[in-house]
Design a protein around this motif. Structure first.
Motif, PDB file in Angstrom:
ATOM      1  N   UNK A 242       0.720  -1.257  -0.343  1.00  0.00           N
ATOM      2  CA  UNK A 242       0.131   0.248   0.344  1.00  0.00           C
ATOM      3  C   UNK A 242       1.213   1.115  -0.377  1.00  0.00           C
ATOM      4  N   UNK A 243       0.128   2.839  -0.107  1.00  0.00           N
ATOM      5  CA  UNK A 243       0.928   3.610  -0.596  1.00  0.00           C
ATOM      6  C   UNK A 243       1.168   3.805   0.846  1.00  0.00           C
ATOM      7  N   UNK A 244       2.780   4.774   0.694  1.00  0.00           N
ATOM      8  CA  UNK A 244       3.612   4.654   2.062  1.00  0.00           C
ATOM      9  C   UNK A 244       2.209   6.501   2.870  1.00  0.00           C
ATOM     10  N   UNK A 245       1.440   6.785   2.232  1.00  0.00           N
ATOM     11  CA  UNK A 245       1.267   7.517   3.002  1.00  0.00           C
ATOM     12  C   UNK A 245      -0.410   6.917   3.701  1.00  0.00           C
ATOM     13  N   UNK A 246      -0.438   5.683   3.637  1.00  0.00           N
ATOM     14  CA  UNK A 246      -1.846   4.429   3.647  1.00  0.00           C
ATOM     15  C   UNK A 246      -1.176   4.442   5.257  1.00  0.00           C
ATOM     16  N   UNK A 247       0.280   3.516   4.893  1.00  0.00           N
ATOM     17  CA  UNK A 247       0.885   2.716   5.648  1.00  0.00           C
ATOM     18  C   UNK A 247       0.864   3.070   7.199  1.00  0.00           C
ATOM     19  N   UNK A 248       1.452   3.955   7.651  1.00  0.00           N
ATOM     20  CA  UNK A 248       1.417   4.718   8.919  1.00  0.00           C
ATOM     21  C   UNK A 248      -0.106   4.266   9.738  1.00  0.00           C
ATOM     22  N   UNK A 249      -1.028   4.025   9.249  1.00  0.00           N
ATOM     23  CA  UNK A 249      -2.087   4.025   9.883  1.00  0.00           C
ATOM     24  C   UNK A 249      -2.399   2.131  10.838  1.00  0.00           C
ATOM     25  N   UNK A 250      -1.362   1.380   9.681  1.00  0.00           N
ATOM     26  CA  UNK A 250      -0.771   0.308  11.198  1.00  0.00           C
ATOM     27  C   UNK A 250      -1.370   0.311  12.211  1.00  0.00           C
ATOM     28  N   UNK A 251      -1.409   1.949  12.623  1.00  0.00           N
ATOM     29  CA  UNK A 251      -1.396   1.774  14.747  1.00  0.00           C
ATOM     30  C   UNK A 251      -1.991   1.382  15.047  1.00  0.00           C
ATOM     31  N   UNK A 252      -3.182   1.334  13.852  1.00  0.00           N
ATOM     32  CA  UNK A 252      -4.844   1.441  14.499  1.00  0.00           C
ATOM     33  C   UNK A 252      -4.881   2.848  15.266  1.00  0.00           C
ATOM     34  N   UNK A 253      -5.212   4.205  15.106  1.00  0.00           N
ATOM     35  CA  UNK A 253      -5.106   5.470  14.864  1.00  0.00           C
ATOM     36  C   UNK A 253      -5.125   6.543  13.897  1.00  0.00           C
ATOM     37  N   UNK A 254      -4.067   5.963  13.347  1.00  0.00           N
ATOM     38  CA  UNK A 254      -3.603   7.200  12.377  1.00  0.00           C
ATOM     39  C   UNK A 254      -4.192   6.801  11.094  1.00  0.00           C
ATOM     40  N   UNK A 255      -4.956   8.413  11.099  1.00  0.00           N
ATOM     41  CA  UNK A 255      -5.936   8.053   9.950  1.00  0.00           C
ATOM     42  C   UNK A 255      -5.073   8.436   8.493  1.00  0.00           C
ATOM     43  N   UNK A 256      -5.179   8.283   7.135  1.00  0.00           N
ATOM     44  CA  UNK A 256      -4.006   7.475   5.873  1.00  0.00           C
ATOM     45  C   UNK A 256      -4.243   8.768   5.209  1.00  0.00           C
ATOM     46  N   UNK A 257      -3.467   9.904   4.790  1.00  0.00           N
ATOM     47  CA  UNK A 257      -3.503  10.719   3.861  1.00  0.00           C
ATOM     48  C   UNK A 257      -3.730  10.777   2.501  1.00  0.00           C
ATOM     49  N   UNK A 258      -5.006  11.874   1.698  1.00  0.00           N
ATOM     50  CA  UNK A 258      -4.932  11.694   0.671  1.00  0.00           C
ATOM     51  C   UNK A 258      -5.316  12.532  -0.182  1.00  0.00           C
ATOM     52  N   UNK A 259      -3.977  13.658   0.257  1.00  0.00           N
ATOM     53  CA  UNK A 259      -4.126  14.930  -0.525  1.00  0.00           C
ATOM     54  C   UNK A 259      -3.460  14.606  -2.123  1.00  0.00           C
ATOM     55  N   UNK A 260      -3.107  15.884  -2.523  1.00  0.00           N
ATOM     56  CA  UNK A 260      -2.638  15.175  -3.992  1.00  0.00           C
ATOM     57  C   UNK A 260      -1.292  15.419  -3.776  1.00  0.00           C
ATOM     58  N   UNK A 261      -0.226  15.836  -3.116  1.00  0.00           N
ATOM     59  CA  UNK A 261       1.100  16.678  -3.387  1.00  0.00           C
ATOM     60  C   UNK A 261       1.411  14.187  -2.114  1.00  0.00           C
ATOM     61  N   UNK A 262       0.135  13.273  -1.950  1.00  0.00           N
ATOM     62  CA  UNK A 262       1.244  12.235  -1.707  1.00  0.00           C
ATOM     63  C   UNK A 262       0.476  11.736  -2.656  1.00  0.00           C
TER      64      UNK A 262
END
Length: 601
Positions: A242-262
């Motif tokens: 999965x893209x790096x902007x979504x991987x931090x969500x594996x911690x169970x609390x962080x929401x994915x970044x879906x902005x155009x820069x990401x």
């Protein structure tokens, strides 16, 4: 005056200029001094060293002010930009900076930015007129000879030619050969192909993927249970990306970044390594690319992905780029077919084809079941292939493109089978219909009607023909009420054995149901669909690039041999089925037995 009249070239040494700037120059003067260094040099450096620091700085400052006044801000900016562009291209260009088949080239020892390559202009524009002029001169000569009393001599020559049958046959054969080669299209070769291997930090397990969905805080328990069940039956493994902007969500609390820069960052990290790899392995410079084709269905930013690649790799200013969007998972076949048409219409050119999909901005955050499938099936991936219509490239090419076929099914059910839209809550998502397997089967049938006559051996084509005749005669006899007709049964349609004409199958890894549906329709064995099943397990559905992950698997584990035919089949929204047939010319034995993920580390 001694400085101005000093002989030799003018170049300020880095040590002297650096000392002047650090000792005396304020920030504004330092910027001016850095500009003058690009314009002056040589003997000036040694002369400046004889002055004390105050006198040297005074000379440099006055010369800087004079140069800026004469050249102007725009000229200075252009020179600086030219230097930056030249430095970026230095690692990928020869010393002269010449670009093959480009009418412009850079002269490094001149302040002229471009100069015209007159030989290219002559060969491209004027040689065709010279041919016509030569034909006109020959016709004029014949007319002159006829008008000057040489009619009898010409008549005798024509009569002798008519009675010389061997010469007539030779002329006829030469005319046929010239006509054949004049109408023969250039062959298209694949020099190199490369697929994106996601880094370790991008890879997630099925359990982590469900945790990532929970982190978004928008899915109901029913939706999470549905995605869990789909994942268990999807055929994907525990190391898909999965893209790096979504991987931090594996911690169970962080929401994915879906902005155009990401999303742009994801595109860069996938596309740029692919382009570097395919150019390095093929030993082709970016300036030698004539066509650039990129397909990405759901991400079409401005500037385009093609512009992003041109900017990064300094492609030629006259490169022709095509950015394809909305074509779905079969877009690679469309890109290859487009590249084939372009290369054949202009023989001797090269095309870079890139296929990818962007997931950053395509996370569905609603609870519609038909749209939740995209969160569980699609994964990060991409491929790049370098195509050429130069006959000299055939010696080192890996594959030769034999055929491309496209089929578009336009019924309403097929059109809405894969559809991007809004759910009841206004959330954007891609819905996948339950009839997708049946629709794919109908589209594949129409594609294979075109494909069959070109790849099937004659005996298989005869079987198909005899089966059709048997069906029509039996149906006609029953309609006419002929005796004993009621005892006859209409035979089932004969499915030809495509394994007789194809050695390896690369079926789009759209899902286990899609692969098994194609397997049943074509009567393929488990071994023949293993490239698709293994690609689905290792990388998931990487959209249009999946067929090249399968091609790479065939190269590594499929015992690919020179002369083998490989069939790529892909399905996409619309609904489309596209296919391409390649023949192997060279086998990369360094890949044999080496798993792709290990090779990408």
């Amino acid at each position: 005056s001694s400085v101005v009249s000093a002989p030799g070239s003018l170049r300020v040494s880095h040590s002297v200029s650096a000392a002047l700037r650090s000792a005396f120059a304020p920030p504004a003067a330092m910027a001016s001094t850095s500009r003058i260094e690009r314009l002056l040099g040589g003997k000036l450096a040694s002369d400046l060293s004889e002055y004390d620091q105050s006198e040297a700085y005074d000379v440099v400052a006055r010369l800087t002010a004079f140069a800026l006044e004469v050249l102007g801000g725009k000229m200075v900016y252009d020179i600086e930009e030219l230097g930056r562009r030249k430095a970026r291209r230095a690692a990928r260009s020869d010393n002269t900076g010449r670009v093959e088949k480009n009418i412009y080239y850079w002269e490094p020892k001149s302040l002229r930015i471009t100069a015209i390559n007159w030989w290219h202009v002559l060969s491209a524009e004027y040689i065709p007129y010279l041919y016509k002029l030569a034909i006109l001169m020959v016709l004029s000569l014949i007319a002159y000879q006829l008008s000057s009393g040489s009619v009898l001599v010409a008549r005798a020559g024509v009569l002798s030619l008519v009675h010389d049958y061997i010469l007539l046959e030779a002329i006829g054969m030469a005319a046929l050969i010239m006509w054949y080669f004049g109408h023969m299209k250039a062959s298209v070769y694949c020099l190199e192909n490369s697929v994106f291997v996601p880094p370790e930090e991008w890879r997630v397990t099925k359990e982590e993927l469900i945790t990532m969905m929970k982190s978004q805080g928008c899915f109901t328990d029913e939706s999470l249970d549905f995605m869990t069940r789909v994942l268990q039956r999807s055929g994907t493994g525990d190391s898909t990306a999965w893209p790096p902007s979504m991987v931090p969500s594996k911690d169970g609390t962080t929401k994915a970044r879906t902005d155009i820069q990401s999303a742009r960052d994801e595109a860069r990290e996938v596309i740029f390594p692919l382009v570097r790899d395919v150019l390095e392995r093929s030993n082709v410079k970016p300036e030698q690319i004539d066509f650039l084709i990129i397909n990405c269905s759901l991400f079409a930013p401005t500037p385009s992905l093609c512009a992003m690649v041109c900017n990064e790799f300094c492609l030629r200013e006259d490169v022709r780029s095509y950015n394809l969007g909305g074509m779905g998972c079969s877009a690679n076949g469309i890109s290859v077919d487009l590249a084939k048409q372009l290369l054949q219409n202009q023989p001797g050119t090269r095309a870079l084809v890139i296929s990818t999909e962007n997931l950053t901005q395509n996370l569905y955050t609603g609870n519609h079941k038909g749209m939740l499938l995209q969160n569980t099936l699609f994964r990060c991936g991409g491929c790049a292939i370098l195509l050429s219509s130069r006959w000299t490239d055939s010696v080192r090419a890996k594959y030769k493109l034999l055929y491309t076929f496209r089929a578009q099914v336009s019924e309403d059910n097929s059109y809405n089978c894969v559809h991007q839209g809004l759910d009841d809550d206004g959330k954007i998502g891609v819905s996948l219909s339950k009839d997708i397997v049946n629709v794919a089967g109908r589209a594949m049938k129409r594609n294979f009607i075109q494909l069959g006559p070109y790849v099937l051996p004659l005996r298989e084509q005869i079987k198909v023909l005899m089966n059709r005749i048997h069906i029509k005669l039996t149906t006609w006899a029953k309609r006419q009420g002929l005796p004993l007709a009621k005892q006859l049964s209409v035979p089932a349609g004969y499915t030809p054995n495509f394994s007789k004409g194809i050695d390896h199958f690369c079926i789009h890894a759209g899902g286990r149901a899609v692969i098994e549906g194609v397997q049943n329709n074509l009567g393929l064995t488990d071994a023949q669909v293993k490239p698709s099943m293994q690609t689905l397990h290792d990388f998931g559905n990487t959209s249009s690039s999946s067929i090249w992950y399968e091609m790479d698997w065939v190269e590594r584990h499929g015992r690919l041999q020179r002369g083998d035919r490989v069939l790529q089949i892909a399905f996409g929204s619309g609904f489309k089925c596209n296919s391409a047939v390649w023949v192997a010319l060279r086998v990369d034995r360094t890949k044999r037995g080496v798993p792709l993920k290990e090779a990408g580390r």
